[in-house]
Motif scaffolding. Structure first.
Motif, PDB file in Angstrom:
ATOM      1  N   PRO A 169       6.158 -26.826   3.152  1.00  0.00           N
ATOM      2  CA  PRO A 169       5.979 -27.922   2.755  1.00  0.00           C
ATOM      3  C   PRO A 169       4.978 -28.926   1.951  1.00  0.00           C
ATOM      4  N   VAL A 170       5.789 -28.977   0.841  1.00  0.00           N
ATOM      5  CA  VAL A 170       4.865 -29.436  -0.644  1.00  0.00           C
ATOM      6  C   VAL A 170       5.116 -30.841  -0.743  1.00  0.00           C
ATOM      7  N   ARG A 171       4.076 -31.332  -1.279  1.00  0.00           N
ATOM      8  CA  ARG A 171       4.557 -33.075  -0.671  1.00  0.00           C
ATOM      9  C   ARG A 171       5.605 -33.217  -1.721  1.00  0.00           C
ATOM     10  N   GLU A 172       6.128 -35.049  -0.681  1.00  0.00           N
ATOM     11  CA  GLU A 172       7.832 -35.033  -0.601  1.00  0.00           C
ATOM     12  C   GLU A 172       7.598 -36.183  -2.700  1.00  0.00           C
ATOM     13  N   ASP A 173       6.229 -36.549  -3.095  1.00  0.00           N
ATOM     14  CA  ASP A 173       6.110 -37.332  -4.247  1.00  0.00           C
ATOM     15  C   ASP A 173       5.729 -36.162  -5.305  1.00  0.00           C
ATOM     16  N   THR A 174       5.942 -34.866  -4.906  1.00  0.00           N
ATOM     17  CA  THR A 174       5.890 -33.878  -6.261  1.00  0.00           C
ATOM     18  C   THR A 174       7.295 -33.954  -7.505  1.00  0.00           C
ATOM     19  N   PRO A 175       6.081 -34.050  -8.251  1.00  0.00           N
ATOM     20  CA  PRO A 175       7.537 -34.340  -9.780  1.00  0.00           C
ATOM     21  C   PRO A 175       8.070 -32.558  -9.411  1.00  0.00           C
ATOM     22  N   ARG A 176       9.449 -33.673 -10.326  1.00  0.00           N
ATOM     23  CA  ARG A 176      10.113 -32.187 -10.268  1.00  0.00           C
ATOM     24  C   ARG A 176       9.676 -30.903 -11.218  1.00  0.00           C
ATOM     25  N   HIS A 177       9.544 -31.253 -11.821  1.00  0.00           N
ATOM     26  CA  HIS A 177       9.064 -30.602 -13.245  1.00  0.00           C
ATOM     27  C   HIS A 177       7.958 -29.844 -12.873  1.00  0.00           C
ATOM     28  N   SER A 178       7.050 -30.190 -11.271  1.00  0.00           N
ATOM     29  CA  SER A 178       6.160 -29.581 -11.067  1.00  0.00           C
ATOM     30  C   SER A 178       6.254 -28.904  -9.096  1.00  0.00           C
ATOM     31  N   LEU A 179       7.667 -29.126  -9.116  1.00  0.00           N
ATOM     32  CA  LEU A 179       8.154 -28.656  -7.331  1.00  0.00           C
ATOM     33  C   LEU A 179       7.944 -27.087  -7.580  1.00  0.00           C
ATOM     34  N   ARG A 180       8.059 -26.237  -8.758  1.00  0.00           N
ATOM     35  CA  ARG A 180       7.988 -24.600  -8.634  1.00  0.00           C
ATOM     36  C   ARG A 180       6.851 -24.172  -8.711  1.00  0.00           C
ATOM     37  N   GLN A 181       5.588 -25.110  -8.947  1.00  0.00           N
ATOM     38  CA  GLN A 181       4.356 -24.027  -9.442  1.00  0.00           C
ATOM     39  C   GLN A 181       3.984 -24.683  -7.887  1.00  0.00           C
ATOM     40  N   ALA A 182       4.305 -25.486  -7.554  1.00  0.00           N
ATOM     41  CA  ALA A 182       3.619 -26.617  -5.895  1.00  0.00           C
ATOM     42  C   ALA A 182       3.879 -25.671  -5.124  1.00  0.00           C
ATOM     43  N   GLU A 183       5.240 -24.884  -5.114  1.00  0.00           N
ATOM     44  CA  GLU A 183       5.546 -23.564  -4.096  1.00  0.00           C
ATOM     45  C   GLU A 183       4.687 -22.698  -3.953  1.00  0.00           C
ATOM     46  N   HIS A 184       4.751 -21.514  -5.278  1.00  0.00           N
ATOM     47  CA  HIS A 184       4.675 -21.109  -5.725  1.00  0.00           C
ATOM     48  C   HIS A 184       3.591 -19.879  -4.976  1.00  0.00           C
ATOM     49  N   PRO A 185       2.749 -20.430  -4.107  1.00  0.00           N
ATOM     50  CA  PRO A 185       1.574 -20.004  -3.656  1.00  0.00           C
ATOM     51  C   PRO A 185       2.944 -19.547  -2.054  1.00  0.00           C
ATOM     52  N   PHE A 186       3.417 -20.170  -1.561  1.00  0.00           N
ATOM     53  CA  PHE A 186       4.120 -20.480  -0.460  1.00  0.00           C
ATOM     54  C   PHE A 186       5.068 -19.109  -0.600  1.00  0.00           C
ATOM     55  N   LEU A 187       5.570 -18.980  -1.893  1.00  0.00           N
ATOM     56  CA  LEU A 187       6.742 -18.297  -1.938  1.00  0.00           C
ATOM     57  C   LEU A 187       5.648 -16.414  -1.803  1.00  0.00           C
ATOM     58  N   LEU A 188       4.897 -16.983  -2.794  1.00  0.00           N
ATOM     59  CA  LEU A 188       3.529 -15.342  -2.310  1.00  0.00           C
ATOM     60  C   LEU A 188       3.147 -15.011  -1.540  1.00  0.00           C
ATOM     61  N   VAL A 189       2.358 -16.022  -0.958  1.00  0.00           N
ATOM     62  CA  VAL A 189       2.017 -15.279   1.040  1.00  0.00           C
ATOM     63  C   VAL A 189       3.636 -14.637   1.496  1.00  0.00           C
ATOM     64  N   ALA A 190       3.812 -15.930   1.882  1.00  0.00           N
ATOM     65  CA  ALA A 190       4.822 -15.217   2.557  1.00  0.00           C
ATOM     66  C   ALA A 190       5.561 -13.586   2.519  1.00  0.00           C
ATOM     67  N   ALA A 191       6.453 -13.634   0.716  1.00  0.00           N
ATOM     68  CA  ALA A 191       6.194 -12.778   0.946  1.00  0.00           C
ATOM     69  C   ALA A 191       5.259 -10.982   0.783  1.00  0.00           C
ATOM     70  N   LEU A 192       4.188 -11.524   0.765  1.00  0.00           N
ATOM     71  CA  LEU A 192       2.887 -10.600   0.440  1.00  0.00           C
ATOM     72  C   LEU A 192       2.800 -10.329   2.753  1.00  0.00           C
ATOM     73  N   TYR A 193       3.283 -11.084   3.499  1.00  0.00           N
ATOM     74  CA  TYR A 193       2.935 -11.235   4.758  1.00  0.00           C
ATOM     75  C   TYR A 193       4.392 -10.344   5.103  1.00  0.00           C
ATOM     76  N   ALA A 194       5.675 -10.275   4.234  1.00  0.00           N
ATOM     77  CA  ALA A 194       6.686  -9.773   5.144  1.00  0.00           C
ATOM     78  C   ALA A 194       6.593  -8.297   4.206  1.00  0.00           C
ATOM     79  N   VAL A 195       5.834  -7.677   3.398  1.00  0.00           N
ATOM     80  CA  VAL A 195       5.661  -6.652   3.065  1.00  0.00           C
ATOM     81  C   VAL A 195       4.063  -5.282   4.210  1.00  0.00           C
ATOM     82  N   HIS A 196       3.444  -6.681   4.255  1.00  0.00           N
ATOM     83  CA  HIS A 196       2.928  -5.976   5.253  1.00  0.00           C
ATOM     84  C   HIS A 196       2.012  -6.291   6.364  1.00  0.00           C
TER      85      HIS A 196
END
Length: 201
Positions: free
Chosen positions: A61-88
């Motif tokens: 759930p990142v904001r729809e108006d997030t610039p494309r060049h900033s999308l990976r950075q905006a999504e990074h915390p979501f991916l990190l916490v998802a991976a941490l939950y899956a591990v632990h």
């Protein structure tokens, strides 16, 4: 000139609760859980397989108006916490079985952040000076360094059976990008709340 103020620390968990439900659905199959766990092992350097499992389950759930060049950075915390939950914390589904039933845990409280977790650790075996030093270290980090440090911190907490409230960790990881001083103060407040006192949002 008016400046944008950070969102209130006691509000705004709903979007993160919903995303963690997305993560739980993705982890309900052996393939989904294994893929998210592999994301952490790969340091999120090749995250596209994670998207294959997260997007059909609800997306990021990142904001729809997030610039494309900033999308990976905006999504990074979501991916990190998802991976941490899956591990632990993700249950381990068995290959060939139906996907596990997804159970929603009790809603997290806004103050159940890293400071709260470290306070619990100090009350259950970790030396107080170690917990205080770890909190101080985390609060001195800039965003990128904090994201690098989170896996080892979460591993330390979970190996001691100290709970991590994933929606709160995710909210704080997102907020830390722009409002790190506010997050640090929230952590310090939660860390210093005496055991048994009434915690307020």
């Amino acid at each position: 000139m008016a400046t944008e103020s950070p969102p209130a620390s006691g509000n705004g968990l709903a979007v993160y609760e919903r995303f963690m439900n997305t993560v739980r659905r993705a982890c309900a199959t052996p393939e989904g859980r294994a893929t998210l766990r592999q994301g952490l092992a790969d340091h999120l350097e090749n995250p596209w397989p994670m998207y294959v499992h997260l997007m059909p389950a609800g997306g990021i759930p990142v904001r729809e108006d997030t610039p494309r060049h900033s999308l990976r950075q905006a999504e990074h915390p979501f991916l990190l916490v998802a991976a941490l939950y899956a591990v632990h914390d993700a249950p381990n589904p068995r290959a060939g079985d139906k996907p596990l039933a997804v159970k929603e845990p009790a809603a997290a409280k806004p103050w159940e952040n890293l400071g709260w977790s470290l306070a619990r650790a100090a009350r259950s075996g970790m030396r107080r000076e170690v917990a205080t030093g770890l909190l101080s270290h985390l609060c001195e980090l800039e965003y990128d360094a904090l994201m690098t440090e989170l896996p080892s911190t979460v591993s330390l907490l979970r190996s001691s059976n100290v709970p991590v409230k994933w929606p709160v960790l995710l909210r704080d990881s997102v907020r830390y990008q722009r409002w790190a001083p506010d997050v640090r103060i929230d952590w310090a407040r939660s860390y210093t709340i005496p055991a048994g006192s009434k915690e307020i949002s």
